[in-house]
Design a protein around this motif. Structure first.
Motif, PDB file in Angstrom:
ATOM      1  N   UNK A  92      36.893  44.692  23.702  1.00  0.00           N
ATOM      2  CA  UNK A  92      37.044  43.452  24.478  1.00  0.00           C
ATOM      3  C   UNK A  92      36.912  43.833  25.947  1.00  0.00           C
ATOM      4  N   UNK A  93      36.043  43.132  26.669  1.00  0.00           N
ATOM      5  CA  UNK A  93      35.855  43.413  28.091  1.00  0.00           C
ATOM      6  C   UNK A  93      36.894  42.664  28.908  1.00  0.00           C
ATOM      7  N   UNK A  94      37.260  43.202  30.068  1.00  0.00           N
ATOM      8  CA  UNK A  94      38.218  42.498  30.930  1.00  0.00           C
ATOM      9  C   UNK A  94      37.818  42.632  32.395  1.00  0.00           C
ATOM     10  N   UNK A  95      37.474  41.495  32.991  1.00  0.00           N
ATOM     11  CA  UNK A  95      37.162  41.461  34.436  1.00  0.00           C
ATOM     12  C   UNK A  95      38.482  41.356  35.185  1.00  0.00           C
ATOM     13  N   UNK A  96      38.699  42.255  36.158  1.00  0.00           N
ATOM     14  CA  UNK A  96      39.975  42.292  36.889  1.00  0.00           C
ATOM     15  C   UNK A  96      39.775  42.381  38.396  1.00  0.00           C
ATOM     16  N   UNK A  97      38.588  41.904  38.810  1.00  0.00           N
ATOM     17  CA  UNK A  97      38.306  41.914  40.238  1.00  0.00           C
ATOM     18  C   UNK A  97      37.652  43.212  40.651  1.00  0.00           C
ATOM     19  N   UNK A  98      36.731  43.093  41.590  1.00  0.00           N
ATOM     20  CA  UNK A  98      36.040  44.275  42.121  1.00  0.00           C
ATOM     21  C   UNK A  98      36.433  44.444  43.583  1.00  0.00           C
ATOM     22  N   UNK A  99      36.188  45.607  44.113  1.00  0.00           N
ATOM     23  CA  UNK A  99      36.528  45.870  45.511  1.00  0.00           C
ATOM     24  C   UNK A  99      35.680  45.015  46.428  1.00  0.00           C
ATOM     25  N   UNK A 100      36.329  44.235  47.283  1.00  0.00           N
ATOM     26  CA  UNK A 100      35.574  43.437  48.249  1.00  0.00           C
ATOM     27  C   UNK A 100      35.934  43.873  49.651  1.00  0.00           C
ATOM     28  N   UNK A 101      35.538  43.076  50.641  1.00  0.00           N
ATOM     29  CA  UNK A 101      35.861  43.440  52.028  1.00  0.00           C
ATOM     30  C   UNK A 101      37.041  42.645  52.555  1.00  0.00           C
ATOM     31  N   UNK A 148      37.701  38.445  42.593  1.00  0.00           N
ATOM     32  CA  UNK A 148      37.505  38.090  41.179  1.00  0.00           C
ATOM     33  C   UNK A 148      36.076  37.608  40.959  1.00  0.00           C
ATOM     34  N   UNK A 149      35.383  38.284  40.091  1.00  0.00           N
ATOM     35  CA  UNK A 149      33.995  37.932  39.809  1.00  0.00           C
ATOM     36  C   UNK A 149      33.957  37.063  38.549  1.00  0.00           C
ATOM     37  N   UNK A 150      34.135  35.760  38.745  1.00  0.00           N
ATOM     38  CA  UNK A 150      34.110  34.870  37.577  1.00  0.00           C
ATOM     39  C   UNK A 150      32.710  34.726  36.997  1.00  0.00           C
ATOM     40  N   UNK A 151      31.707  34.975  37.839  1.00  0.00           N
ATOM     41  CA  UNK A 151      30.328  34.908  37.338  1.00  0.00           C
ATOM     42  C   UNK A 151      30.074  36.005  36.305  1.00  0.00           C
ATOM     43  N   UNK A 167      41.611  39.000  34.100  1.00  0.00           N
ATOM     44  CA  UNK A 167      42.939  39.411  34.584  1.00  0.00           C
ATOM     45  C   UNK A 167      43.083  38.890  36.018  1.00  0.00           C
ATOM     46  N   UNK A 168      43.665  37.678  36.163  1.00  0.00           N
ATOM     47  CA  UNK A 168      43.779  37.121  37.518  1.00  0.00           C
ATOM     48  C   UNK A 168      44.897  37.765  38.317  1.00  0.00           C
ATOM     49  N   UNK A 169      45.772  38.540  37.675  1.00  0.00           N
ATOM     50  CA  UNK A 169      46.884  39.179  38.379  1.00  0.00           C
ATOM     51  C   UNK A 169      46.378  40.299  39.278  1.00  0.00           C
ATOM     52  N   UNK A 170      45.649  41.267  38.673  1.00  0.00           N
ATOM     53  CA  UNK A 170      45.131  42.362  39.489  1.00  0.00           C
ATOM     54  C   UNK A 170      43.974  41.897  40.370  1.00  0.00           C
ATOM     55  N   UNK A 171      43.294  40.847  39.945  1.00  0.00           N
ATOM     56  CA  UNK A 171      42.160  40.357  40.730  1.00  0.00           C
ATOM     57  C   UNK A 171      42.615  39.772  42.064  1.00  0.00           C
ATOM     58  N   UNK A 172      43.768  39.079  42.059  1.00  0.00           N
ATOM     59  CA  UNK A 172      44.192  38.414  43.299  1.00  0.00           C
ATOM     60  C   UNK A 172      45.343  39.145  43.986  1.00  0.00           C
ATOM     61  N   UNK A 173      46.226  39.744  43.184  1.00  0.00           N
ATOM     62  CA  UNK A 173      47.362  40.461  43.767  1.00  0.00           C
ATOM     63  C   UNK A 173      48.465  39.569  44.293  1.00  0.00           C
ATOM     64  N   UNK A 174      48.368  38.260  44.032  1.00  0.00           N
ATOM     65  CA  UNK A 174      49.359  37.335  44.584  1.00  0.00           C
ATOM     66  C   UNK A 174      49.701  36.265  43.547  1.00  0.00           C
TER      67      UNK A 174
END
Ligand code: PEP
Ligand code: MN
Length: 339
Positions: A233-242, A250-253, A269-276
């Motif tokens: 199972x894949x899990x998107x958890x946000x990528x490093x941005x500026x 969070x890369x929902x695309x 994983x919106x928790x690690x993606x946003x941190x808030x």
């Protein structure tokens, strides 16, 4: 090179095929799949390419491998993969909620959180026992004791369990105590770890590396699939941005991008993606609307006292409200796909 064999290939046809492959100086590694036996062929492929394998009896498909992912592709399997974790099915249309603390801290805190997330509708309990931390001085988890607490509380509450494994030496303990292994963002490219998890056949939640492209991520999944483990199972958890306003971007695309390329389920994983914490519910709902197969969310009964990722943990009451909204959204999504 990959060959997919007909489920009903006769032993004579199989022998002829093996002789042709071995005769060209190549080796065969077998992987059972839902469509039939898959053969990974290695060795002198230039020589083997002169053999018309496509027309051999019992060969359904020949896939030339060019370093790109293949077993995870839609070309290899058109229907969605469904991964069973305890009694929960991930993929194929439903929406799964995983909830729990960032880290397993102690038994009573874990029990309290587990009861809350279960009552709200989560079916899988998360909690890190081996915590990869950016600073070596931060709380790094309870290790085996944490795993055992997760196992016991999972059994007590009727929740399946998922926790991160960072080290191949811990795989055995994790498999015997957990329903699903998690590979964290920092380990997505730890290929030896992926291979060992692949050999285990255990369900795995593969987080996207924080600087990984979709192609890198699907290739990481391929390492597990190629060992004969289809339960990825894949899990998107946000990528490093500026931007420092959120922990990651969070890369929902990634949801439609993965759907267009792969049959593997995808969670957000919106928790690690946003941190808030306050950003988590809107992003979880967006994930549901965008067609994700579920979410994994950090919850703590007393976020201020959490030993890790305190700022992103939802209070149980906020988690409950979110789960209600997600159920409504899922109904809308479901009726749309059926129409
Ligand atoms: C986690 O889920 O607790 C975690 C460390 O996640 P990630 O690997 O995405 O940072
Ligand atoms: Mn965390």
């Amino acid at each position: 090179m990959l060959l997919l064999l007909d489920k009903n290939i006769t032993s004579d046809h199989r022998r002829t095929l093996d002789e042709a492959i071995h005769g060209a100086g190549c080796t065969i590694t077998e992987t059972p799949t839902r469509q039939g036996l898959l053969l990974l062929i290695d060795g002198d492929l230039d020589h083997l390419r002169q053999v018309p394998l496509k027309i051999f009896d019992g060969v359904t498909k020949v896939v030339p491998l060019s370093g790109a992912y293949s077993l995870g592709s839609l070309e290899h399997q058109a229907e969605p993969t469904v991964v069973k974790v305890g009694d929960t099915h991930i993929g194929g249309g439903g929406f799964v909620v995983i909830g729990g603390p960032c880290a397993v801290e102690d038994e009573s805190t874990l029990r309290e959180i587990a009861i809350q997330v279960k009552t709200s509708g989560a079916t899988i309990l998360r909690g890190g026992a081996y915590k990869p931390r950016t600073s070596p001085y931060s709380f790094r988890g309870l290790g085996l004791d944490g795993l055992l607490m997760l196992r016991d509380i999972g059994q007590e509450t009727g929740l399946a369990t998922v926790s991160e494994v960072c080290d191949p030496r811990h795989i055995e303990a994790c498999i015997s105590n957990l329903d699903m292994l998690q590979v964290g963002t920092r380990n997505m490219s730890n290929f030896d770890l992926l291979i060992e998890i692949g050999k285990s056949g255990h369900p795995v939640l593969l987080k996207r590396g924080r600087s990984a492209t979709i192609n890198d991520w699907l290739n990481a999944a391929e390492y597990i699939l190629a060992q004969g483990n289809p339960n990825v199972v894949l899990c998107e958890r946000g990528v490093r941005g500026f931007d420092t306003a959120t922990r990651n971007t969070l890369d929902l695309a990634a949801i439609p991008a993965v759907r267009e390329r792969s049959h593997l389920p995808i969670l957000i994983d919106p928790s690690h993606a946003t941190g808030k914490a306050s950003y988590v519910p809107p992003m979880a709902k967006a994930a549901c609307a965008a067609g994700a197969d579920g979410v994994i969310i950090e919850v703590h009964c007393n976020p201020q006292a959490a030993l890790s990722d305190a700022e992103q943990a939802l209070e149980p009451s906020d988690f409950r409200d979110l789960c209600e909204d997600l159920r409504l959204l899922e109904t809308v999504r479901g009726s749309r796909t059926q129409s």
